[in-house]
Design a protein around this motif. Sequence first.
Motif, PDB file in Angstrom:
ATOM      1  N   ASP A 124       6.613 -35.577  -1.010  1.00  0.00           N
ATOM      2  CA  ASP A 124       7.514 -35.201   0.091  1.00  0.00           C
ATOM      3  C   ASP A 124       8.834 -35.797   0.133  1.00  0.00           C
ATOM      4  O   ASP A 124       9.748 -35.309   0.914  1.00  0.00           O
ATOM      5  N   ASN A 125       9.164 -36.622  -0.838  1.00  0.00           N
ATOM      6  CA  ASN A 125      10.420 -37.366  -0.964  1.00  0.00           C
ATOM      7  C   ASN A 125      11.221 -37.210  -2.155  1.00  0.00           C
ATOM      8  O   ASN A 125      11.931 -38.157  -2.578  1.00  0.00           O
ATOM      9  N   THR A 126      10.921 -36.078  -2.985  1.00  0.00           N
ATOM     10  CA  THR A 126      11.642 -35.860  -4.210  1.00  0.00           C
ATOM     11  C   THR A 126      11.969 -34.199  -4.113  1.00  0.00           C
ATOM     12  O   THR A 126      10.995 -33.242  -3.665  1.00  0.00           O
ATOM     13  N   PRO A 127      13.119 -33.956  -4.847  1.00  0.00           N
ATOM     14  CA  PRO A 127      13.458 -32.677  -5.084  1.00  0.00           C
ATOM     15  C   PRO A 127      12.734 -32.040  -6.267  1.00  0.00           C
ATOM     16  O   PRO A 127      12.768 -30.906  -6.491  1.00  0.00           O
ATOM     17  N   MET A 128      11.636 -32.646  -7.004  1.00  0.00           N
ATOM     18  CA  MET A 128      11.093 -32.407  -7.923  1.00  0.00           C
ATOM     19  C   MET A 128      10.181 -31.335  -7.693  1.00  0.00           C
ATOM     20  O   MET A 128       9.792 -30.381  -8.546  1.00  0.00           O
ATOM     21  N   ILE A 129       9.517 -31.103  -6.475  1.00  0.00           N
ATOM     22  CA  ILE A 129       8.818 -30.123  -6.233  1.00  0.00           C
ATOM     23  C   ILE A 129       9.543 -29.145  -6.012  1.00  0.00           C
ATOM     24  O   ILE A 129      10.417 -29.044  -5.102  1.00  0.00           O
TER      25      ILE A 129
END
Length: 194
Positions: free
Chosen positions: A111-116
């Motif tokens: 929820d807290n990363t641009p990785m997804i």
Amino acid sequence: MAALQKSIDKRNALINATIELVNNNGFHATPMSKIAKMACVSPATIYLYFENKQDLVNKTYIEVKSKYTEYAFATYDESMTVEKGFEVIWKRIAEFKMKECANSMFLAQCDNTPMIDEASRQEGIKHLQPLLDLWRRGIKEGVIKPMSEYMLYAYAINPLSFLVIAQNRGSVQLDEPQLKQAYEAAWNSIKVCE
């Protein structure tokens, strides 16, 4: 049949290794070589199941999100009142987050990363459809504040992640009275005040 099970076991080992390593090291400090080593497979084996690290992380996210929502909605019935339905779902989410700490922490990281990627995020949101439908019904019935789904989730559900992480650190104990207070705070944050 044994070959199929072995293949499933390898894929599951890769998923589990990804969750553990991301939780302990973060996304960027989790190279494919470490994932393969923890899963006890050769690095080349990963590419039989996943295109690349992005694909592995996205599919892990979707798989964990699916388990999360399946658990959350297992005892929910659409015929419940909005308030009762929210209570049932919220408490099941709290249970999942406390019982499935590794999966819960992984989702919080996602929820807290641009990785997804955006397509995977949208797929994850689809898994929340019963909750989103309940909120829409609540807004229509004048029970829930007319806010966006993101705002409702941020105020009513996301604080659980914070509390579970705090419990894992030993900062708070989420016993029955604490959970009751947390639920009441969540409900009060989204319900229409009378």
